[in-house]
Write an enzyme that holds these catalytic residues in place. Structure first.
Site, PDB file in Angstrom:
ATOM      1  N   CYS A  44     -56.791 -22.294  -1.748  1.00  0.00           N
ATOM      2  CA  CYS A  44     -57.629 -22.849  -0.686  1.00  0.00           C
ATOM      3  C   CYS A  44     -58.328 -24.153  -1.092  1.00  0.00           C
ATOM      4  O   CYS A  44     -58.398 -25.106  -0.309  1.00  0.00           O
ATOM      5  CB  CYS A  44     -58.656 -21.814  -0.246  1.00  0.00           C
ATOM      6  SG  CYS A  44     -59.318 -20.820  -1.577  1.00  0.00           S
ATOM      7  N   HIS A  55     -65.264 -23.776   2.500  1.00  0.00           N
ATOM      8  CA  HIS A  55     -65.408 -24.295   1.137  1.00  0.00           C
ATOM      9  C   HIS A  55     -65.839 -25.768   1.209  1.00  0.00           C
ATOM     10  O   HIS A  55     -65.348 -26.522   2.067  1.00  0.00           O
ATOM     11  CB  HIS A  55     -64.069 -24.265   0.393  1.00  0.00           C
ATOM     12  CG  HIS A  55     -63.600 -22.904  -0.028  1.00  0.00           C
ATOM     13  ND1 HIS A  55     -64.283 -21.738   0.223  1.00  0.00           N
ATOM     14  CD2 HIS A  55     -62.486 -22.538  -0.726  1.00  0.00           C
ATOM     15  CE1 HIS A  55     -63.605 -20.714  -0.285  1.00  0.00           C
ATOM     16  NE2 HIS A  55     -62.517 -21.165  -0.860  1.00  0.00           N
TER      17      HIS A  55
HETATM   18  N1  NAP Z   1     -59.148 -15.899   1.476  1.00  0.00           N
HETATM   19  C1  NAP Z   1     -58.752 -17.122   1.164  1.00  0.00           C
HETATM   20  O1  NAP Z   1     -59.470 -18.114   1.342  1.00  0.00           O
HETATM   21  C2  NAP Z   1     -57.404 -17.325   0.595  1.00  0.00           C
HETATM   22  C3  NAP Z   1     -56.952 -18.618   0.470  1.00  0.00           C
HETATM   23  C4  NAP Z   1     -55.696 -18.848  -0.054  1.00  0.00           C
HETATM   24  C5  NAP Z   1     -54.939 -17.773  -0.433  1.00  0.00           C
HETATM   25  N2  NAP Z   1     -55.409 -16.498  -0.308  1.00  0.00           N
HETATM   26  C6  NAP Z   1     -54.543 -15.416  -0.734  1.00  0.00           C
HETATM   27  O2  NAP Z   1     -54.114 -14.659   0.397  1.00  0.00           O
HETATM   28  C7  NAP Z   1     -53.925 -13.296   0.015  1.00  0.00           C
HETATM   29  C8  NAP Z   1     -54.736 -12.382   0.925  1.00  0.00           C
HETATM   30  O3  NAP Z   1     -56.104 -12.737   0.832  1.00  0.00           O
HETATM   31  P1  NAP Z   1     -57.197 -12.151   1.836  1.00  0.00           P
HETATM   32  O4  NAP Z   1     -58.391 -12.981   1.605  1.00  0.00           O
HETATM   33  O5  NAP Z   1     -56.659 -12.035   3.212  1.00  0.00           O
HETATM   34  O6  NAP Z   1     -57.414 -10.668   1.233  1.00  0.00           O
HETATM   35  P2  NAP Z   1     -57.982  -9.361   1.973  1.00  0.00           P
HETATM   36  O7  NAP Z   1     -58.912  -9.730   3.066  1.00  0.00           O
HETATM   37  O8  NAP Z   1     -58.486  -8.498   0.878  1.00  0.00           O
HETATM   38  O9  NAP Z   1     -56.685  -8.672   2.632  1.00  0.00           O
HETATM   39  C9  NAP Z   1     -55.626  -8.186   1.843  1.00  0.00           C
HETATM   40  C10 NAP Z   1     -54.480  -7.742   2.731  1.00  0.00           C
HETATM   41  O10 NAP Z   1     -53.388  -7.320   1.908  1.00  0.00           O
HETATM   42  C11 NAP Z   1     -53.024  -5.974   2.243  1.00  0.00           C
HETATM   43  N3  NAP Z   1     -52.561  -5.261   1.062  1.00  0.00           N
HETATM   44  C12 NAP Z   1     -53.225  -5.080  -0.102  1.00  0.00           C
HETATM   45  N4  NAP Z   1     -52.464  -4.329  -0.950  1.00  0.00           N
HETATM   46  C13 NAP Z   1     -51.326  -4.039  -0.283  1.00  0.00           C
HETATM   47  C14 NAP Z   1     -50.154  -3.304  -0.600  1.00  0.00           C
HETATM   48  N5  NAP Z   1     -49.991  -2.701  -1.773  1.00  0.00           N
HETATM   49  N6  NAP Z   1     -49.169  -3.212   0.335  1.00  0.00           N
HETATM   50  C15 NAP Z   1     -49.310  -3.812   1.527  1.00  0.00           C
HETATM   51  N7  NAP Z   1     -50.391  -4.528   1.900  1.00  0.00           N
HETATM   52  C16 NAP Z   1     -51.392  -4.637   0.989  1.00  0.00           C
HETATM   53  C17 NAP Z   1     -54.292  -5.373   2.809  1.00  0.00           C
HETATM   54  O11 NAP Z   1     -53.940  -4.258   3.580  1.00  0.00           O
HETATM   55  P3  NAP Z   1     -54.953  -2.989   3.704  1.00  0.00           P
HETATM   56  O12 NAP Z   1     -55.982  -3.384   4.724  1.00  0.00           O
HETATM   57  O13 NAP Z   1     -54.035  -1.918   4.169  1.00  0.00           O
HETATM   58  O14 NAP Z   1     -55.523  -2.758   2.351  1.00  0.00           O
HETATM   59  C18 NAP Z   1     -54.828  -6.545   3.624  1.00  0.00           C
HETATM   60  O15 NAP Z   1     -54.119  -6.640   4.848  1.00  0.00           O
HETATM   61  C19 NAP Z   1     -54.292 -13.238  -1.470  1.00  0.00           C
HETATM   62  O16 NAP Z   1     -53.123 -13.428  -2.240  1.00  0.00           O
HETATM   63  C20 NAP Z   1     -55.212 -14.405  -1.644  1.00  0.00           C
HETATM   64  O17 NAP Z   1     -55.241 -14.878  -2.966  1.00  0.00           O
HETATM   65  C21 NAP Z   1     -56.622 -16.241   0.215  1.00  0.00           C
END
Ligand code: NAP
Length: 340
Positions: A130, A243
């Site tokens: 990000c 951010h």
């Molecule tokens: N947030 C940011 O600003 C940002 C920016 C760039 C990249 N990212 C990346 O994007 C990804 C997701 O981030 P987020 O912020 O959205 O996280 P989050 O809010 O914690 O959501 C995680 C998601 O992944 C699913 N998940 C986790 N473990 C799983 C598994 N074993 N099998 C299937 N689904 C699974 C969760 O499903 P459940 O609800 O079923 O647990 C949920 O839908 C990460 O790799 C993060 O590094 C995030």
């Protein structure tokens, strides 16, 4: 004819935002599947005016699907993205797993959309971190004009960058501070985040920097130019979404602050709000839900030859993740898959 699109991680911060943005931008979709972990099986998520039920990523068959936008973290991505790719479904991944793989393009469409054609080596495309995404949107047009030598960046990163657990922790700690009978519990972050700032995001590297800082260095080189030197300090702040970055840039050639402002005004994805008066700049709260990367406080740095300071703010769940992923999907469709 539109695309058959999968969103994996649909119950998470980034997944939900990807669904919002696919709907907002009227991405040509014939069929959509939303996936999460088994824990969330049947959970309802919104897609435009529809409600969709999540399926289990672990048992989903990707055969016949055109593209899958993944936002599930590196662990599940490692297990399931190759399966999707092998089934002929192009993966656009938000985790850091594939970003540094030379056979996987790392794309910010405003900067290096032409790299999309490299997707076919692995059927995978990576979305950057990000903090990198919003910074390179601002840097690329300046680099094209005056060639950047070195960047010194300090970030002010919101808790949503650490997923939904990060947002819950700031909320719970803030409530606990006002309610003296509650304990302030520290779980997701290393120290109390409410009313505090933490100069530590992701794990420590051998040289004393953190992985988040290293990502900004490596990703800027891969997306913009390997010759650019970057040094970063990444800091978590008690802000829910958005951010901010204080970016100091040193160029090969002289770049006047007025010309830099004009260049950024015309640059794709950038919005300049830069008045030298009270409130004449953008703060994270004001960028939430917006597509743009906002640039303020553009000013010469006279302590080095050809120096400039800028303040860059964007919605980390949008340009920093979901919007960029959808923009990649748009380029992939337009340039490569050619349906829709
Ligand atoms: N947030 C940011 O600003 C940002 C920016 C760039 C990249 N990212 C990346 O994007 C990804 C997701 O981030 P987020 O912020 O959205 O996280 P989050 O809010 O914690 O959501 C995680 C998601 O992944 C699913 N998940 C986790 N473990 C799983 C598994 N074993 N099998 C299937 N689904 C699974 C969760 O499903 P459940 O609800 O079923 O647990 C949920 O839908 C990460 O790799 C993060 O590094 C995030």
């Amino acid at each position: 004819m539109g695309y058959r699109v999968v969103v994996a991680g649909a119950t998470g911060n980034v997944g939900r935002e990807m669904l919002n943005i696919l709907a907002e931008r009227e991405f040509p979709i014939d069929d959509i599947a939303v996936l999460a972990s088994r824990r969330s099986l049947g959970t309802e998520v919104s897609f435009g005016d529809r409600t969709l039920k999540t399926q289990d990523l672990a048992t989903f068959d990707f055969t016949g699907w055109d593209m899958a936008l993944f936002a599930v973290g590196s662990g599940p991505t490692k297990e399931f993205a190759p399966k999707a790719a092998a089934a002929g479904c192009v993966v656009i991944d938000n985790s850091s797993l594939y970003r540094y793989d030379p056979d996987v393009p790392l794309i910010v469409p405003e900067c290096n959309a032409e790299a999309i054609h490299g997707y076919s080596k692995k059927n995978i495309i990576a979305n950057p971190n990000c903090s990198t995404a919003q910074m390179v949107v601002a840097l690329k047009p300046l680099h094209d004009r005056a060639k950047i030598k070195r960047v010194v960046v300090s970030t002010y990163q919101s808790v949503s960058g650490a997923g939904k657990e990060g947002m819950d922790e700031l909320w719970d700690q803030t409530k606990a501070i006002y309610n003296p009978t509650d304990d302030v519990k520290v779980k997701k972050f290393q120290k109390q985040i409410a009313f505090n700032v933490i100069p530590h995001i992701d794990v420590f590297m051998e040289d004393g920097s953190t992985k988040e800082e290293w990502k900004m260095v490596a990703e800027t080189k891969k997306i913009v130019d390997p010759s650019i030197k970057v040094t970063a300090t990444c800091v978590r702040v008690p802000v829910f979404v958005g951010h901010a970055e204080a970016v100091n840039v040193e160029f090969e050639d002289f770049l006047d602050e007025d010309e830099a402002r004009d260049i950024l005004r015309e640059a794709p994805g950038c919005m300049v709000i830069d008045k030298r008066e009270d409130g004449g700049y953008v703060t994270p709260i004001e960028c939430v839900g917006d597509f743009a990367t906002f640039i303020s406080r553009i000013r010469q740095d006279s302590t080095v030859e050809n120096g400039l300071n800028i303040w860059v703010v964007s919605d980390n769940l949008r340009k920093g993740a979901a919007l960029n992923a959808v923009q990649i999907a748009e380029v992939l469709g337009r340039e490569c898959l050619k349906k829709g």
